[in-house]
Every structure is written in C-alpha cells, then in structure tokens.
Enzyme design. Sequence first.
Site, PDB file in Angstrom:
ATOM      1  N   TYR A 174      -1.839  -2.891 -14.978  1.00  0.00           N
ATOM      2  CA  TYR A 174      -0.918  -3.053 -16.108  1.00  0.00           C
ATOM      3  C   TYR A 174      -1.639  -3.326 -17.426  1.00  0.00           C
ATOM      4  O   TYR A 174      -1.045  -3.208 -18.491  1.00  0.00           O
ATOM      5  CB  TYR A 174       0.080  -4.193 -15.834  1.00  0.00           C
ATOM      6  CG  TYR A 174       0.988  -3.960 -14.645  1.00  0.00           C
ATOM      7  CD1 TYR A 174       1.031  -2.733 -13.992  1.00  0.00           C
ATOM      8  CD2 TYR A 174       1.803  -4.969 -14.168  1.00  0.00           C
ATOM      9  CE1 TYR A 174       1.840  -2.531 -12.895  1.00  0.00           C
ATOM     10  CE2 TYR A 174       2.638  -4.771 -13.073  1.00  0.00           C
ATOM     11  CZ  TYR A 174       2.644  -3.547 -12.440  1.00  0.00           C
ATOM     12  OH  TYR A 174       3.456  -3.351 -11.353  1.00  0.00           O
ATOM     13  N   LYS A 223      -6.095  -3.167  -0.977  1.00  0.00           N
ATOM     14  CA  LYS A 223      -6.100  -1.807  -0.421  1.00  0.00           C
ATOM     15  C   LYS A 223      -7.570  -1.406  -0.302  1.00  0.00           C
ATOM     16  O   LYS A 223      -8.032  -0.426  -0.908  1.00  0.00           O
ATOM     17  CB  LYS A 223      -5.295  -0.883  -1.364  1.00  0.00           C
ATOM     18  CG  LYS A 223      -5.014   0.493  -0.822  1.00  0.00           C
ATOM     19  CD  LYS A 223      -3.980   0.515   0.291  1.00  0.00           C
ATOM     20  CE  LYS A 223      -3.794   1.932   0.817  1.00  0.00           C
ATOM     21  NZ  LYS A 223      -3.033   1.977   2.076  1.00  0.00           N
ATOM     22  N   ASP A 255       0.142  -2.107   2.293  1.00  0.00           N
ATOM     23  CA  ASP A 255       1.242  -1.395   2.954  1.00  0.00           C
ATOM     24  C   ASP A 255       1.685  -2.149   4.206  1.00  0.00           C
ATOM     25  O   ASP A 255       2.884  -2.276   4.487  1.00  0.00           O
ATOM     26  CB  ASP A 255       0.858   0.068   3.285  1.00  0.00           C
ATOM     27  CG  ASP A 255      -0.593   0.224   3.728  1.00  0.00           C
ATOM     28  OD1 ASP A 255      -1.343  -0.772   3.677  1.00  0.00           O
ATOM     29  OD2 ASP A 255      -0.979   1.326   4.133  1.00  0.00           O
TER      30      ASP A 255
END
Length: 391
Positions: A174, A223, A255
């Site tokens: 972001y 991740k 996930d």
Amino acid sequence: MSSEAFFDIAFLWYQHSYAVYEQKGVEIMELHITCIPGDGIGPEIVAEAKKVLVKIASVYGHKMVFEDILMGGASIDAYGVPLTDEAVAKAKAADAVLMGSIGGDTTTSPWYKLPPNLRPEAGLLGIRKALNLFANLRPAVLYDELAGACPLKEEISGQGFDLLIMRELTGGLYFGERKTIEENGVLKAIDTLTYDENEIRRIAVKGFDIARKRRGKVTSVDKANVLDSSRLWRKVVEEVAKDYPEVTLEHMLVDNCAMQLVKDPAQFDVILTENMFGDILSDEASMVTGSIGMLASASLNDSKFGLYEPSHGSAPDIAGKDIANPIATVLSAAMMLRYSFDLDREADAVEAAVKQVLKEGFRTGDIMSEGCKRVGCSEMGDLLVSRINRL
Ligand code: NAD
C-alpha cells in the site's frame, strides 16, 4: 443520567478516592488521554468509554485527565480541514488517544464533495502518520453469550476463540512505488511490495511482546513460497523469536491462514502479518465473530503510545438515537489500559464487566437476541460502570 451529571458526580468521587489512595501509598498513575469523539455515533460511544475509564480511575486510584480534539467531519465543519496542527500537537502530548469514529454518509454528506485530501478519512490517515502508528491490533473474540451470531458451524463456534491480528500498517504494497504505463499500446499497472528488515523487526517485537501478555503463541503469516519480501519477513521474525523463548512461533502461508480462520479459529493467539495480508485477514476474523459493535482495535508506535478505536465506522444511519453499541469502544479503552499503561488488572476489570453484562442478558440492538433485555447506548454504559469491581 445525563453525561454531564455523571461526570460531575464521578469527578467528586474520583477526587475522594485519589486522596484515599495517596494516603495509603498505593501507586497512582496520572494519565492524560486525548479523545477524538469524531462523527456519527462517535461522540455517543466515546462518552460511554470515558464513563468506564472514570470508574476504573476511582476504583484503582488513578488520575485520568481527558481532553477532546476534533477530527474528521467535525473538524471540517469547525476549521475547514479534517485535522489541524493544533489537534495533532494535543494528541502527541497525551499518553494515549481514544477515538470514536469519523466520517459521514458517503453518498449524501457534503464532506464527500470535497477533494480527497480534505475529506474526513484524510484526518485519520494524517493522525496515523503524524503519530507514526505502524502496528495495528485487531482482536477477534467470540463471547459464549454471542456465539449465536457467529456464522460458523456450531462444532467450530462451540469451542470459542480469542485471537488478535497484529498487522503492519505503514509499509508493504500500500505504500510502495506505483505507476501505470503504456507499453506497445497496452496499459500496464505496477505496484511495489517493499519491506526492509527494520520495518519487519519492529512489528515482530510488538507481536512477541503482546503474545507474552496473552497465551504465548505467535503465528507469523506470509507467502514465503513465492515472495522475497515474505522470505525476509520469515528470517527476521525467526531472529526476533530467539529473544522470546517463552513464546511459541509457527509460520503459516496466507492462503492457509484464510482457510484456518474459518476452519479452526481457536488454534490462533497472535497472528503477525504484513499490511495487505493483515487488511484482508483482520476483516475475515471480524466477520467470524458476527458482532461489529463488539470489535476493538489499537494502533501503536515504537513507544507504548497508541490510538485506540472501535473497528466499526461512524454508523451515520443510527447516529443521535442512543442505540449504538458502545462495547467496541469500551474494549478499545481496555486495550489502552493494557498496552499503553501496562494496567492489566484494570483492563481485566473492564473485560470482566463486559462479560458480566452480556451474561445478565443485556444487549444493544445490534447484538439483540430472543429472551434478552434491549438497552440503549447510555444505559449499556451505565450497566458496564456498575459492574466494574476491583479484581
Ligand atoms: P459502519 O461500520 O459505520 O456501519 C456498518 C453497519 O453497522 C451500519 O448498519 C451501522 O449502523 C452498524 N454499526 C456500526 N457500528 C455499530 C455500533 N457500534 N452499534 C450498532 N451498530 C453499528 O460502516 P459504513 O456504514 O460503511 O461507514 C460509515 C462511515 O464510517 C463512512 O463515512 C466510513 O468512511 C466511516 N468509517 C470510519 C472508520 C474509522 O473512523 N476508523 C472506519 C470505518 C468506516
């Protein structure tokens, strides 16, 4: 009872208690709290949280000094900008900031006809930046009495859960460089995900510090099978973990974490993660509690300073009706006691009062269920105050 009358009586009682505790030689803390009532239901819910803090101060013999500042729509109306330098200076001078919520109806309010940098939300981004708040804490707790609101199967919700998402708030995707270019007549958008080891280390330290105050488990979510930034995240988190032998560390891919939150949320204590993963997972965790009016949050900086606010917005649809649920703000105030002031017993006393009131069957409209007693915002505040005892 009106808020004014309550504060007059509370102040007299508090002065008496303060003198008694001083005589007894009990450690007294003098705490300066800047409050941002904000917009919509903000002023109503902050008034109830202040009542609870005044009661805590009198029961435990602390001194609490409150000062209100304007932010968001209220500041636009008064000064033409969502946050003034004077308001920031007052927030910085305090020991902690307690906020309601800011913003109005985004389709009808004139605030949303202003340029983006003058809209209410710009005030929130501005104060987070000015106060260097890089760690966002969002607890998701399923209370036994509200288990019916949980959208998960009973065999899962029946176990209850009490987890906290620690999200990095000022780095990552972001805040990375971004641009949209045209290559050979084809538009291409580029966002950059960057973390340096110092940014990771400071949020990891916060995560482990807080796990130490809870059940002593950190699940670091990344991740790392794909992203370099996640591999660095994992390496630095493992280094930090060495300083916290009493805290158990596990790693989980994002996930899988998204699945585990709905399959077995009870396994989590502190979930430590970067900005975008935390944004998504914290909303998912909120939804599995099923009760938006119950969800507290905190944003902390390098020191113990923090801004505490409910996770929900300013609910303009119910503003001024005395029906909002003040519990998320009250629980945010409890987080302030725990994380900014290290007043764990006092925080426990607030949380115990919330559980007691729910156990007795009192509910605001948003968490109402059959057989319970419906109360308004100020009555809920009064009930909480009356159930606070010295633990
Ligand atoms: P919202 O959270 O304000 O409201 C969503 C729904 O939940 C509404 O039906 C509302 O009545 C209900 N609700 C929320 N809090 C409640 C409470 N304490 N008790 C009972 N019911 C409650 O979300 P929204 O409608 O999307 O946003 C309204 C405004 O709030 C917007 O201007 C938005 O930008 C702003 N907002 C501010 C913050 C913040 O200050 N940090 C966060 C989110 C949204």
